[in-house]
Design a protein around this motif. Structure first.
Motif, PDB file in Angstrom:
ATOM      1  N   ILE B 167      16.686 -22.468 -54.913  1.00 32.32           N
ATOM      2  CA  ILE B 167      16.271 -22.820 -53.554  1.00 32.32           C
ATOM      3  C   ILE B 167      17.487 -22.785 -52.651  1.00 32.32           C
ATOM      4  N   ASP B 168      17.373 -22.127 -51.589  1.00 33.07           N
ATOM      5  CA  ASP B 168      18.371 -22.272 -50.553  1.00 33.07           C
ATOM      6  C   ASP B 168      17.685 -22.762 -49.280  1.00 33.07           C
ATOM      7  N   GLN B 169      18.456 -22.908 -48.262  1.00 35.87           N
ATOM      8  CA  GLN B 169      17.889 -23.484 -47.015  1.00 35.87           C
ATOM      9  C   GLN B 169      16.697 -22.706 -46.541  1.00 35.87           C
ATOM     10  N   LYS B 170      16.796 -21.425 -46.641  1.00 33.77           N
ATOM     11  CA  LYS B 170      15.719 -20.580 -46.136  1.00 33.77           C
ATOM     12  C   LYS B 170      14.444 -20.793 -46.890  1.00 33.77           C
ATOM     13  N   THR B 171      14.605 -20.803 -48.205  1.00 35.30           N
ATOM     14  CA  THR B 171      13.427 -20.989 -49.041  1.00 35.30           C
ATOM     15  C   THR B 171      12.789 -22.323 -48.763  1.00 35.30           C
ATOM     16  N   PHE B 172      13.679 -23.291 -48.690  1.00 35.06           N
ATOM     17  CA  PHE B 172      13.185 -24.646 -48.464  1.00 35.06           C
ATOM     18  C   PHE B 172      12.410 -24.755 -47.157  1.00 35.06           C
ATOM     19  N   ALA B 173      13.052 -24.161 -46.133  1.00 36.99           N
ATOM     20  CA  ALA B 173      12.403 -24.261 -44.816  1.00 36.99           C
ATOM     21  C   ALA B 173      11.057 -23.583 -44.823  1.00 36.99           C
ATOM     22  N   ARG B 174      11.051 -22.376 -45.465  1.00 45.23           N
ATOM     23  CA  ARG B 174       9.799 -21.671 -45.479  1.00 45.23           C
ATOM     24  C   ARG B 174       8.759 -22.426 -46.270  1.00 45.23           C
ATOM     25  N   TYR B 175       9.196 -22.935 -47.395  1.00 45.27           N
ATOM     26  CA  TYR B 175       8.265 -23.659 -48.250  1.00 45.27           C
ATOM     27  C   TYR B 175       7.712 -24.881 -47.532  1.00 45.27           C
ATOM     28  N   THR B 176       8.618 -25.601 -46.989  1.00 45.46           N
ATOM     29  CA  THR B 176       8.135 -26.801 -46.320  1.00 45.46           C
ATOM     30  C   THR B 176       7.237 -26.461 -45.141  1.00 45.46           C
ATOM     31  N   GLU B 177       7.583 -25.418 -44.439  1.00 45.23           N
ATOM     32  CA  GLU B 177       6.772 -25.021 -43.289  1.00 45.23           C
ATOM     33  C   GLU B 177       5.353 -24.703 -43.734  1.00 45.23           C
ATOM     34  N   ARG B 178       5.296 -23.988 -44.852  1.00 44.11           N
ATOM     35  CA  ARG B 178       3.988 -23.528 -45.302  1.00 44.11           C
ATOM     36  C   ARG B 178       3.167 -24.666 -45.921  1.00 44.11           C
ATOM     37  N   THR B 179       3.887 -25.644 -46.474  1.00 41.81           N
ATOM     38  CA  THR B 179       3.127 -26.747 -47.056  1.00 41.81           C
ATOM     39  C   THR B 179       3.008 -27.937 -46.105  1.00 41.81           C
ATOM     40  N   ALA B 180       3.346 -27.665 -44.845  1.00 42.27           N
ATOM     41  CA  ALA B 180       3.302 -28.796 -43.891  1.00 42.27           C
ATOM     42  C   ALA B 180       1.895 -29.401 -43.758  1.00 42.27           C
ATOM     43  N   PHE B 181       0.877 -28.565 -43.964  1.00 42.77           N
ATOM     44  CA  PHE B 181      -0.506 -29.077 -43.802  1.00 42.77           C
ATOM     45  C   PHE B 181      -0.809 -30.163 -44.806  1.00 42.77           C
ATOM     46  N   GLU B 182       0.022 -30.064 -45.951  1.00 38.59           N
ATOM     47  CA  GLU B 182      -0.234 -31.097 -46.946  1.00 38.59           C
ATOM     48  C   GLU B 182       0.324 -32.436 -46.504  1.00 38.59           C
ATOM     49  N   ARG B 183       1.201 -32.413 -45.593  1.00 45.87           N
ATOM     50  CA  ARG B 183       1.812 -33.680 -45.163  1.00 45.87           C
ATOM     51  C   ARG B 183       1.593 -33.828 -43.659  1.00 45.87           C
ATOM     52  N   PRO B 184       0.468 -34.072 -43.342  1.00 43.61           N
ATOM     53  CA  PRO B 184       0.174 -34.064 -41.907  1.00 43.61           C
ATOM     54  C   PRO B 184       0.959 -35.113 -41.154  1.00 43.61           C
ATOM     55  N   LEU B 185       1.422 -36.076 -41.862  1.00 46.79           N
ATOM     56  CA  LEU B 185       2.044 -37.160 -41.142  1.00 46.79           C
ATOM     57  C   LEU B 185       3.553 -36.998 -41.032  1.00 46.79           C
ATOM     58  N   THR B 186       4.055 -36.100 -41.771  1.00 41.17           N
ATOM     59  CA  THR B 186       5.511 -35.944 -41.708  1.00 41.17           C
ATOM     60  C   THR B 186       5.846 -34.888 -40.698  1.00 41.17           C
ATOM     61  N   SER B 187       6.792 -35.245 -39.889  1.00 44.38           N
ATOM     62  CA  SER B 187       7.188 -34.235 -38.909  1.00 44.38           C
ATOM     63  C   SER B 187       8.297 -33.330 -39.490  1.00 44.38           C
TER      64      SER B 187
END
Lengths: 151, 1035
Positions: B167-187
């Protein structure tokens, strides 16, 4: 004396007694009651009245002499006397009795004494007059006349 | 709806209350009712009664209650009734007040109860709402947290466990971006790695940036746009560092920032790696959005640690820290939007880790209801405590339901109570009115009694001296008086007599008014009474030249049972009235004619013959039509003329009596009030003739008491006819013959002496002839009627029967003296009959009769009376002449008749009085025994009685007459009880008081002590007769 004269005298005397108020109508009524069955009715009654009067007058005198005077007692005597005088028709005696009773009621001793004297006076007058009347009647009867009635 | 419920409830409660109240009230009233009965308030009670019957609805119940109450309380109540009336009133008022207060309390408690219920409900709903919200928030948070935890595992797996890192920053960012729907409450999510100081340089080199410190960032929160990493200072030397290496795109700016350098974050991180659980920061403003948020930190370990690992072990194993930024505000907002009734509830979320200073995480300061509910939130961090406060946006609504129901209840109860109170009050008032009226009535009655008493007393008191006056006048008459004086005395006497009769009338009226008038029922002879009355008026009528006549139908029985005194009074009143009406007339001629028939006869005559001509009257003057006088009679108008009189009962005798006169008549306008007491025909008439005007009214009353009716007809200047009916009982019809004999024999001395005699009456007027015939027939004389002298002559000369007496009307005799003398001469040829002339008054005849020569016919002055006729006939014909021609007075005759053979006891203490009384009674034929005291009288008068009557003096010594009488009556009473129904005459002796003192001997006093009457002393014949006749009706 002539019977007719005697009869006239009797009539006059009786009329005078009536007029002067010694006697009243009751006396005439009394005379009417006298008939064959009781020839001496009037005399009997009047004699009784005399006895009664003397007794009652004595009683009254005695009652008025007492101290204190029992006016009720006096009144009872006077009432009796009034009754008997009314029965024989002794009008003046009766009237004095009426006055007497008034005095008794007001307990007026002086009046009572005066009335008693008057009663005694009236009584003796009446007695004399009646005795005279009866004597006349006797004389008429003795002379064989009948006693006239007064209407 | 709720109002309807309330009303329904109110009605129900009202009904429940109403029933016991009714019962109580009815009980109380039954009680009163009984009291009222006791005090004789019958009228009111009957009303009450009805009312109550309605109330209880059942009569038996009432009776039962009635008895019950009567037994228990009736008597007590009676006594204290008046006393407690006012007390009871105030008691009722107090009860009413208590009632109102009671209901106010009830309704207010109900109000409180209902409103508290409502609040409770509200609270409950708030609690459930709040709890629901809290749970959901917690759930959602937990979901996000779990995800972040999962991410931490991902990082430990793919970053630390692999070398090189996957994982690097890019992967992380992309991953988190894509799974953001799972954490609706986290900004945003970021990962910081643990770097020890020893590794710093290598790490910085590797990453290509220095580790920056965070505190400045915290101190100067800058806008996103101006934000520059370069501005941050490199981190000072620390033991270890936790620089962010990965971050979601949204919070990319935190890369390279040392998390441990931030005070808050450092603590967070430290706690997270010690506990191995998610740890929350205190809320803070998010850098970009400026919203409140918290950071959740998870520690990432090198290896899986057991759940019971110590903190030290955990610290050793720590690789890095994963943090998620939670936007609490939007989290809660989102959550609330999903829920219903978000509008009505205000939600606040606080961080209450520090109790004294809670940190608001969400919610506005909008004012809402004061009441709020607190739900604790558990976000999985035991160190941090969160609470959710919920309150309603609106203030609690007014508890309308409670208000309606309680007010409605109060109103209904008060209304019902008021109705009761008003009813009871009204009853009190009417009761008071009733009592007041009773009181007034009593007073009025008392006043009436007092008035009557006064009248009676005054009359009595006047009578006594009047008797004296009259007696004196009588005596005065006997003295020698001249004509003028005699006239004066006569006038005075007349006035006195009038006054006495007036007083008697007033007394009668008073008696009638007070209902004390009682009729006697004794046997009497009607004809004798009429003779009496005739005698009474003959003097007056002779003075006026008025002809008096009496006719009694021979169908009327000899003996009647009734009240002779009162009958006589009626006739006397009517005749007196008629005489009065004559005085006014100028000519003063005419007649007064009394006729007595049976009603049956009259009714028949109406049917058969129409009224004869008006000329055919007694005196020839026209009269008022008799039939019109009874037009108003009920008995005649009802059910046909014969209706009520055709009864075959021989016991009752219906008499119809009419008094006919030819006087002035009664003015038409006065006719309507002629029977009203104290009403005069005309004041001017009364002034002329005297009289109180109560005679007729008394007559009317008396007639009414005799079950009869009275009526009259009057035609001005022609005359009046008064007619009345009266009902008597036939006097013992069985022994009728025997009695008839006696009656005829005794008073009229001579009836048998004339038996079989024939007489002729010459009279042109049939009615007058009929009257003459009536009187002659009473003497047992047979009578023929002819209308003129010629007929009479022919009858005498040719007749079969020998006529021994001839009666000629004066008018026939006077008509022509030649015919008269012719008649006389002719009759003399035969067996000469005795001639009698019937004249109206002596004075008018003398002038014409002188010339009629010898033998002078005997003159008989009318009015005819049987007794007088008998005497005259005896004298003229020499039949049984006893030489006693004294005009016997009727009372003494009758007294003899009454008293003969009676045993009479005279009680008087005064010998003179006794003798005189006895003499008088003996004179009348009585058998007299005298005693001189009340005690002797009692010993003589023991039932069964030997005596027929007792005359008792009142005032006697020892025991007066009243007392003696009372004792005798007691003895009689005891004897009658023992005897049962023995014959009464032996068990009760009539006792008459004798008194000289009329004042003392009021009638009442005599009657009270059981005496039957009183006579004055010395006896007066008439009074004696009156009293005695009451006890000895016939011999």
């Amino acid at each position: 004396m002539d019977v007719l004269q005697l009869q006239r005298k009797l009539r006059e005397h009786q009329a005078a007694m009536l007029r002067e108020g010694f006697l009243d109508d009751q006396f005439s009524q009394l005379q009417k009651l006298q008939d064959e069955s009781s020839p001496d009715f009037v005399i009997e009654v009047v004699k009784m009245f005399f006895d009664d009067s003397e007794k009652l007058l004595n009683n009254m005198t005695r009652a008025l002499g007492q101290v204190p005077v029992d006016f009720k007692q006096v009144d009872a005597h006077v009432h009796q006397y009034k009754g008997s005088s009314a029965s024989v028709g002794a009008a003046r005696v009766k009237n004095v009795c009426a006055t007497f009773r008034n005095f008794c009621e007001t307990q007026n001793l002086e009046g009572c004494v005066r009335c008693l004297q008057q009663l005694q006076n009236e009584y003796s007058l009446l007695k004399n007059n009646l005795q005279y009347l009866f004597r006349l009647q006797e004389e008429i009867q003795a002379a064989g006349g009948s006693i006239p009635t007064i209407e | 709806m709720s109002l309807l419920h309330v009303v329904g409830f109110g009605l129900k409660v009202g009904h429940l209350l109403w029933v016991p109240c009714c019962l109580i009230v009815s009980f109380i009233y039954l009680n009163w009712f009984n009291c009222n009965l006791g005090i004789n308030h019958n009228h009111n009670c009957s009303n009450n009664n009805k009312w109550k019957m309605g109330f209880l609805g059942d009569y038996d119940g009432k009776v039962w209650l009635n008895n019950w109450w009567e037994k228990n309380l009736g008597n007590t109540c009676k006594q204290y009734y008046y006393k407690y009336n006012s007390l009871r009133r105030s008691w009722w008022r107090k009860l009413w007040h208590a009632y109102v207060v009671f209901w106010i309390v009830i309704s207010s408690s109900r109000f409180l109860h209902m409103s508290s219920e409502a609040t409770e409900k509200r609270k409950e709903s708030l609690v459930s709402l709040c709890d629901e919200r809290a749970r959901m928030l917690q759930d959602q948070f937990n979901v996000s947290m779990n995800h972040i935890q999962a991410m931490s595992i991902l990082i430990s797996t793919f970053h630390h466990a692999m070398d090189p890192s996957a994982i690097d920053q890019k992967t992380f960012a992309r991953y988190t971006e894509r799974t953001a729907f799972e954490r609706p409450l986290t900004s945003g999510v970021a990962y910081a790695v643990r770097v020890l100081h020893s590794e710093r340089e290598q790490f910085e080199k590797q990453q290509g940036w220095t580790i920056k410190r965070m505190d400045t960032l915290e101190q100067n929160p800058v806008q996103e746009d101006d934000f520059a990493l370069e501005a941050l200072e490199p981190s000072p030397i620390q033991e270890e560092y936790a620089p962010v290496i990965f971050a979601q795109e949204t919070i990319k700016h935190v890369i390279s920032v040392d998390v441990l350098s931030g005070k808050e974050d450092r603590q967070n991180v430290l706690r997270a790696r010690e506990s191995g659980k998610g740890v929350l920061t205190a809320p803070f403003r998010l850098l970009k959005t400026n919203r409140l948020g918290v950071i959740l930190t998870f520690a990432v370990y090198k290896k899986e640690l057991p759940s019971n690992a110590t903190p030290d072990e955990r610290i050793q194993a720590t690789d890095g820290y994963l943090g998620g930024v939670f936007d609490i505000e939007s989290l809660v907002e989102k959550l609330l939007q999903q829920l219903a009734s978000k509008q009505s509830v205000i939600v606040n979320v606080y961080d209450t880790t520090n109790h004294t200073d809670p940190i608001a995480m969400y919610g506005s300061d909008v004012l809402g209801d004061e009441f709020y509910h607190v739900s604790t939130l558990n976000f999985g961090d035991p160190f941090r405590k969160h609470e959710m406060h919920c309150r309603f946006k609106q203030k609690p609504p007014w508890p309308w339901e409670a208000i309606h129901s309680s007010v409605g209840m109060l109103v209904i109860a008060v209304l019902i109570g008021y109705i009761l109170y008003a009813t009871v009050n009204r009853m009190f008032i009417s009761e008071d009115n009733y009592n007041e009226q009773m009181e007034l009535k009593k007073r009025a009655q008392a006043a009436d009694v007092a008035k009557s008493q006064f009248l009676a007393t005054v009359s009595h008191e006047i009578r006594t001296p009047m008797n004296g006056v009259l007696g004196m006048l009588n005596m005065l008459m006997d003295t020698d008086l001249d004509v003028t004086q005699q006239e004066y005395v006569r006038t005075a006497q007349g006035s006195g007599k009038a006054l006495v009769s007036l007083i008697n009338e007033v007394l009668d009226q008073a008696k009638i008014d007070s209902g004390k008038l009682e009729l006697e029922a004794v046997v009497f002879d009607l004809r004798a009474i009429l003779d009496d009355v005739l005698l009474l008026f003959s003097e007056k009528s002779q003075g006026k030249g008025v002809e008096l006549a009496v006719y009694v139908s021979d169908k009327v029985p000899e003996q009647l049972i009734g009240d002779p005194g009162r009958f006589r009074q009626i006739i006397t009143n009517l005749m007196g009235n008629s005489i009065k009406l004559f005085v006014w007339q100028f000519t003063e001629k005419g007649h007064i004619f009394v006729t007595i028939h049976l009603v049956e006869e009259v009714v028949h005559s109406i049917e058969v013959e129409p009224q004869s001509t008006s000329k055919d009257t007694l005196s020839g003057y026209p009269v008022a039509d008799i039939r019109r006088s009874w037009e108003g009679f009920k008995a005649f108008s009802q059910e046909g003329p014969l209706g009520s009189f055709s009864s075959p009962s021989s016991e009752l005798v219906n008499l119809i009596v009419s008094v006919e006169d030819t006087g002035v008549g009664i003015p038409l306008e006065a006719q309507s009030r002629i029977f009203t007491p104290f009403m005069q025909v005309d004041p001017s008439i009364s002034r002329k003739h005297g009289g109180t005007g109560i005679g007729l009214s008394i007559s009317k009353c008396l007639v009414g008491r005799m079950n009869g009716e009275i009526g009259f007809v009057s035609i001005p200047n022609i005359g009046s006819t008064f007619t009345f009916t009266a009902v008597f009982t036939n006097g013992s019809p069985n022994s009728k013959e025997g009695r008839t004999q006696q009656i005829n024999n005794q008073p009229h001395l001579a009836s048998s002496e004339f038996h079989g005699t024939n007489a002729l009456v010459i009279d042109p007027r049939p009615i007058r002839a009929k009257v003459s015939r009536y009187h002659l027939q009473r003497l047992d004389i047979r009578v023929e009627l002819v209308s003129d002298l010629d007929q009479g002559l022919s009858l005498i000369t040719n007749g079969n029967s020998a006529i021994s007496i001839v009666f000629i009307e004066q008018e026939v005799w006077d008509r022509d003296s030649s015919i008269s003398s012719h008649f006389v001469n002719n009759t003399r040829k035969v067996d000469p009959p005795k001639l009698f002339i019937l004249v109206n008054s002596n004075s008018s005849f003398r002038a014409s009769s002188v010339n009629s020569g010898d033998p002078f016919p005997v003159v008989i002055t009318k009015p005819l009376k049987a007794s007088m006729l008998a005497v005259t006939l005896q004298r003229a014909m020499g039949v049984g002449n006893r030489g006693n021609t004294r005009n016997v007075e009727l009372p003494s005759l009758s007294l003899q008749h009454l008293l003969r053979g009676r045993r009479i006891l005279v009680v008087d203490d005064n010998s003179v009085n006794r003798t005189v009384a006895a003499g008088a009674l003996k004179k009348y034929g009585a058998d007299v025994v005298c005693v001189s005291s009340g005690k002797d009288a009692i010993s003589k008068l023991k039932p069964p009685h030997q005596f027929d009557a007792c005359f008792m003096d009142i005032q006697m010594p020892e025991m007066d007459g009243f007392e003696a009488t009372r004792r005798i009556r007691e003895l009689e009473h005891m004897a009658s009880i023992e005897d049962g129904d023995g014959n009464n005459s032996k068990l009760r002796v009539p006792i008459l008081a004798m008194t000289a003192d009329v004042m003392q001997a009021t009638n009442e006093e005599c009657l009270k002590s059981g005496m039957d009457g009183y006579v004055s002393k010395p006896f007066e014949a008439e009074q004696l007769y009156r009293e005695v006749s009451r006890f000895f009706p016939t011999s």
